[in-house]
Scaffold this motif. Structure first.
Motif, PDB file in Angstrom:
ATOM      1  N   GLY A   1      -3.030  -6.480  -8.621  1.00  0.00           N
ATOM      2  CA  GLY A   1      -3.804  -8.014  -7.666  1.00  0.00           C
ATOM      3  C   GLY A   1      -4.077  -8.271  -8.258  1.00  0.00           C
ATOM      4  O   GLY A   1      -5.175  -6.923  -8.171  1.00  0.00           O
TER       5      GLY A   1
ATOM      6  N   GLY B   1      -2.479   4.269  -5.813  1.00  0.00           N
ATOM      7  CA  GLY B   1      -2.805   3.090  -5.804  1.00  0.00           C
ATOM      8  C   GLY B   1      -4.686   3.298  -6.071  1.00  0.00           C
ATOM      9  O   GLY B   1      -5.101   4.540  -5.738  1.00  0.00           O
TER      10      GLY B   1
ATOM     11  N   ASN C   1      -7.769   0.570  -5.320  1.00  0.00           N
ATOM     12  CA  ASN C   1      -8.676  -0.728  -4.821  1.00  0.00           C
ATOM     13  C   ASN C   1     -10.347  -0.578  -6.072  1.00  0.00           C
ATOM     14  O   ASN C   1     -11.043   0.419  -5.145  1.00  0.00           O
ATOM     15  CB  ASN C   1      -8.689  -1.439  -3.757  1.00  0.00           C
ATOM     16  CG  ASN C   1      -7.079  -2.284  -3.478  1.00  0.00           C
ATOM     17  OD1 ASN C   1      -6.644  -2.674  -4.092  1.00  0.00           O
ATOM     18  ND2 ASN C   1      -6.051  -1.168  -2.449  1.00  0.00           N
TER      19      ASN C   1
ATOM     20  N   TYR D   1      -1.954  -2.387  -6.244  1.00  0.00           N
ATOM     21  CA  TYR D   1      -1.269  -2.264  -5.572  1.00  0.00           C
ATOM     22  C   TYR D   1      -0.380  -1.510  -5.049  1.00  0.00           C
ATOM     23  O   TYR D   1       0.452  -0.976  -4.397  1.00  0.00           O
ATOM     24  CB  TYR D   1      -1.546  -3.529  -4.537  1.00  0.00           C
ATOM     25  CG  TYR D   1      -0.072  -4.627  -5.135  1.00  0.00           C
ATOM     26  CD1 TYR D   1       0.717  -4.208  -4.865  1.00  0.00           C
ATOM     27  CD2 TYR D   1      -0.354  -5.505  -6.214  1.00  0.00           C
ATOM     28  CE1 TYR D   1       2.362  -5.306  -5.175  1.00  0.00           C
ATOM     29  CE2 TYR D   1       0.327  -6.481  -6.596  1.00  0.00           C
ATOM     30  CZ  TYR D   1       1.656  -6.680  -6.533  1.00  0.00           C
ATOM     31  OH  TYR D   1       2.464  -7.316  -6.716  1.00  0.00           O
ATOM     32  N   SER D   2       0.318  -1.147  -6.641  1.00  0.00           N
ATOM     33  CA  SER D   2       1.504   0.120  -6.214  1.00  0.00           C
ATOM     34  C   SER D   2       1.303   0.955  -8.030  1.00  0.00           C
ATOM     35  O   SER D   2       1.079   0.436  -8.806  1.00  0.00           O
ATOM     36  CB  SER D   2       3.053  -0.351  -6.048  1.00  0.00           C
ATOM     37  OG  SER D   2       3.238  -0.854  -7.247  1.00  0.00           O
TER      38      SER D   2
ATOM     39  N   TRP E   1      -1.896 -11.994   3.048  1.00  0.00           N
ATOM     40  CA  TRP E   1      -3.074 -11.548   4.197  1.00  0.00           C
ATOM     41  C   TRP E   1      -3.791 -11.536   4.653  1.00  0.00           C
ATOM     42  O   TRP E   1      -3.867 -11.273   5.246  1.00  0.00           O
ATOM     43  CB  TRP E   1      -3.112  -9.815   3.232  1.00  0.00           C
ATOM     44  CG  TRP E   1      -3.769 -10.480   2.232  1.00  0.00           C
ATOM     45  CD1 TRP E   1      -3.544 -10.466   1.042  1.00  0.00           C
ATOM     46  CD2 TRP E   1      -5.032 -10.556   1.920  1.00  0.00           C
ATOM     47  NE1 TRP E   1      -4.265 -10.594  -0.128  1.00  0.00           N
ATOM     48  CE2 TRP E   1      -5.631 -10.498   1.055  1.00  0.00           C
ATOM     49  CE3 TRP E   1      -6.182 -10.551   3.225  1.00  0.00           C
ATOM     50  CZ2 TRP E   1      -7.142 -11.102   0.417  1.00  0.00           C
ATOM     51  CZ3 TRP E   1      -6.917 -10.650   2.706  1.00  0.00           C
ATOM     52  CH2 TRP E   1      -7.451 -10.619   1.351  1.00  0.00           C
TER      53      TRP E   1
ATOM     54  N   ASP F   1      -4.401   6.116  -0.309  1.00  0.00           N
ATOM     55  CA  ASP F   1      -3.597   5.346  -1.376  1.00  0.00           C
ATOM     56  C   ASP F   1      -3.747   6.214  -2.509  1.00  0.00           C
ATOM     57  O   ASP F   1      -3.156   6.764  -3.802  1.00  0.00           O
ATOM     58  CB  ASP F   1      -3.590   4.356  -1.936  1.00  0.00           C
ATOM     59  CG  ASP F   1      -2.565   3.139  -0.589  1.00  0.00           C
ATOM     60  OD1 ASP F   1      -1.207   4.238   0.179  1.00  0.00           O
ATOM     61  OD2 ASP F   1      -1.620   2.509  -0.065  1.00  0.00           O
TER      62      ASP F   1
ATOM     63  N   SER G   1      -6.540   2.154   1.612  1.00  0.00           N
ATOM     64  CA  SER G   1      -6.482   1.851   0.290  1.00  0.00           C
ATOM     65  C   SER G   1      -7.136   3.710  -0.434  1.00  0.00           C
ATOM     66  O   SER G   1      -6.563   3.650  -1.545  1.00  0.00           O
ATOM     67  CB  SER G   1      -8.003   1.235  -0.541  1.00  0.00           C
ATOM     68  OG  SER G   1      -7.081  -0.279  -0.044  1.00  0.00           O
TER      69      SER G   1
ATOM     70  N   PHE H   1      -8.175  -1.637   5.918  1.00  0.00           N
ATOM     71  CA  PHE H   1      -7.727  -1.887   4.657  1.00  0.00           C
ATOM     72  C   PHE H   1      -7.896  -1.257   3.848  1.00  0.00           C
ATOM     73  O   PHE H   1      -7.936   0.178   2.773  1.00  0.00           O
ATOM     74  CB  PHE H   1      -7.889  -3.390   3.999  1.00  0.00           C
ATOM     75  CG  PHE H   1      -8.026  -3.478   2.480  1.00  0.00           C
ATOM     76  CD1 PHE H   1      -6.719  -3.383   2.206  1.00  0.00           C
ATOM     77  CD2 PHE H   1      -9.150  -3.711   2.039  1.00  0.00           C
ATOM     78  CE1 PHE H   1      -6.013  -3.722   1.150  1.00  0.00           C
ATOM     79  CE2 PHE H   1      -8.930  -3.656   0.315  1.00  0.00           C
ATOM     80  CZ  PHE H   1      -7.460  -3.710  -0.150  1.00  0.00           C
TER      81      PHE H   1
END
Length: 179
Positions: free
Chosen positions: A86, A56, A58, A74-75, A30, A50, A47, A43
């Motif tokens: 991650g 998710g 972050n 990330y999931s 990415w 999510d 995030s 991004f």
């Protein structure tokens, strides 16, 4: 040490990625697509969406009040009780145990806040630094995904590491393994 990302983090986060671009792009596809502060803002917004949807999360990894990396889910598969994490850290902060500590905090959030039964980490086979983090955290290699990611003109295999919620085992219940 870790905290959820906020919209205000986007400029600092972009500057960190930009300063570490060559270092990060070795393992993170990415990076080449993140070319502006607007890309980083997108991004962060994604995030946050999510997180609100429970898909998710972050987090900024901080040292001395400055962002030095990112770790997150990330999931998250709520029905399966599983999440995939991650992480990355700036080159100047690598090798000091910061990411191991950050991921340990994230793991606690996954098991306690999200009620996950299993957490996975997917790592490119040759990414020695990331493999060391997973091993220090006590994750077990459970499989290999062949040709898992397209990286710089070729496919790379990912090793899959997993850890189950220790409370699941204390209660005598078997962890869910389906996705």
């Amino acid at each position: 040490m870790i905290r959820p990302l906020s919209l205000a983090d986007a400029p600092e986060l972009f500057d960190l990625v930009d300063a570490n671009r060559e270092y990060l792009r070795v393992w993170l596809p990415w990076v080449d697509a993140s070319r502006s502060k607007a890309d980083t803002l997108r991004f962060v917004r994604s995030s946050l969406r999510d997180f609100e949807a429970g898909r998710g999360m972050n987090c900024a990894v901080e040292e001395g009040g400055k962002i030095c990396g990112i770790c997150g889910f990330y999931s998250i598969h709520r029905i399966a009780g599983a999440g995939v994490i991650g992480y990355w850290i700036a080159r100047s902060h690598q090798g000091r145990g910061l990411m191991t500590q950050a991921c340990r905090e994230l793991e606690g959030i996954g098991f306690e806040h999200f009620g996950l039964e299993r957490i996975e980490i997917h790592i490119a086979r040759e990414n020695v630094a990331s493999l060391a983090v997973a091993r220090r955290l006590g994750y077990t290699k459970v499989s290999t995904i062949r040709d898992a990611a397209w990286l710089h003109g070729q496919y790379v295999d990912h090793l899959v590491f997993s850890k189950c919620n220790p409370e699941t085992f204390e209660k005598g219940a078997l962890p869910r393994t389906e996705f």
